[in-house]
Design a protein around this motif. Sequence first.
Motif, short mmCIF file in Angstrom:
data_model
loop_
_atom_site.label_atom_id
_atom_site.label_comp_id
_atom_site.label_asym_id
_atom_site.label_seq_id
_atom_site.Cartn_x
_atom_site.Cartn_y
_atom_site.Cartn_z
N UNK A 176 -49.64 3.57 17.98
CA UNK A 176 -50.71 2.67 18.41
C UNK A 176 -50.32 1.71 19.53
N UNK A 177 -49.05 1.35 19.61
CA UNK A 177 -48.63 0.32 20.54
C UNK A 177 -49.06 -1.07 20.11
N UNK A 178 -49.57 -1.21 18.88
CA UNK A 178 -50.05 -2.50 18.38
C UNK A 178 -49.19 -2.94 17.19
N UNK A 179 -48.85 -4.23 17.17
CA UNK A 179 -47.92 -4.73 16.16
C UNK A 179 -48.41 -4.55 14.73
N UNK A 180 -49.73 -4.52 14.52
CA UNK A 180 -50.25 -4.46 13.16
C UNK A 180 -50.66 -3.05 12.75
N UNK A 181 -50.40 -2.07 13.61
CA UNK A 181 -50.73 -0.67 13.30
C UNK A 181 -49.47 0.16 13.50
N UNK A 182 -48.74 0.34 12.41
CA UNK A 182 -47.40 0.91 12.50
C UNK A 182 -47.32 2.30 11.87
N UNK A 183 -46.19 2.95 12.05
CA UNK A 183 -45.98 4.28 11.49
C UNK A 183 -44.55 4.41 10.97
N UNK A 184 -44.43 5.06 9.81
CA UNK A 184 -43.14 5.18 9.12
C UNK A 184 -42.34 6.34 9.67
N UNK A 185 -41.01 6.12 9.76
CA UNK A 185 -40.08 7.15 10.25
C UNK A 185 -38.85 7.18 9.34
N UNK A 186 -37.99 8.16 9.57
CA UNK A 186 -36.73 8.21 8.85
C UNK A 186 -35.65 8.75 9.78
N UNK A 187 -34.39 8.37 9.48
CA UNK A 187 -33.24 8.83 10.24
C UNK A 187 -32.03 8.83 9.32
N UNK A 188 -31.06 9.72 9.57
CA UNK A 188 -29.84 9.72 8.74
C UNK A 188 -29.03 8.46 8.97
N UNK A 189 -28.33 8.03 7.92
CA UNK A 189 -27.48 6.85 8.00
C UNK A 189 -26.04 7.29 7.77
N UNK A 190 -25.14 6.79 8.62
CA UNK A 190 -23.74 7.20 8.56
C UNK A 190 -22.84 6.02 8.21
#
Length: 374
Positions: free
Chosen positions: A345-359
């Motif tokens: 969205x490019x808007x602070x109040x409209x977000x999207x969840x992601x994931x990434x590996x942690x090392x």
Amino acid sequence: MTTARFALLAAAAFSLPTAACSQAPSGNTAAPTQTATPAAGDAAPAANVRYLSQPLVKEIYTADPSAHVFNGRIYVYPSHDIDAGIPDDDLGNQYAMRDYRVLSMDRIGGPVTIHDVALDVKDVPWASKQMWAPDAAYKNGTYFLYFPVKDKQGIFRIGVATSKSPTGPFKADPQPMQGTYSMDPAVFTDADGTSYLYVGGIWGGQLQNWATGTYNKDAGVTDLKQDDKPALMPRIARLDAGMKQIAEPLKEVQILDEQGKPVLGGDHDRRFFEASWVFKRGNTYYFTYSTGDTHKIAYATGTSPYGPFTYRGVVLNPVQGWTNHHSIVQVGDQWHLFYHDTQLSGKNHLRNVKTAPLTFNADGTIQTVEPLLK
């Protein structure tokens, strides 16, 4: 801080250009049980922005992910962002979420299911608005959903709801958890089966209003403005056997610097802002949290779930967007970081969840994750 200054801070922190987008985000390959399509016309980042990870789902806006593995399946309990037409401000009134939707998947990278509404604010008798970042736990055949929401007086309390399914629907208790306040509940269950509740968030999370243990509506707008004194600290309490009440009063979780002194309020790169998340690796307890207006996920380590915890470094550098909120969970032999940004969205109040590996390094320190690629 004015809305204009808020916007300038966000822009300065991330320096990411945006451009108009005439279409809503495209659908994910998952087969959701129910979907809601974001409104068209949202701003989107320029094409040259490169992201470490892609959104788990695109049909709805999600944030503040609390990830768990229950019976071999991964469940994510996020906030469900909506556009309520409220301008940005420092107290987060634009985050006007009204319900929760659970995400689930068999494996990282696999299809993600968006489940039906797990809990709606209208079904919480004591609540008024703003269902912010939740967490979940499981014990003896029951799933527990812990959530912050403002009561009828506009004060954040922590609620609890239960279900026989990890995806709900959840039934809320008729009253908030006695003795709780502020926001961002996170539950950690130790190897001996004892569970602990962590809460707290300054600015819109109202922790500054509880600095003395009693609510004071006049105790600062965003924090205590005492940069040369110990920062406001998150709170912890052991949960009772029923998992619905705290078994002791909330107490401070100390975050210390390398010299063993409390991190100061003026140390915005290391002081606690919100988003507590605790996990254990070996014999070490990791307390992770957001630094807020410096937009980092930091971590500290200790030998007890109560702390004290000594600052160690940064888990996640600033994402695109103002908020930074996360969880960390082990799936098989790999640890994973769940977080959010505003790619869709490019808007602070409209977000999207992601994931990434942690090392992890050999000494137990964490390699910092860079969410934006150069």
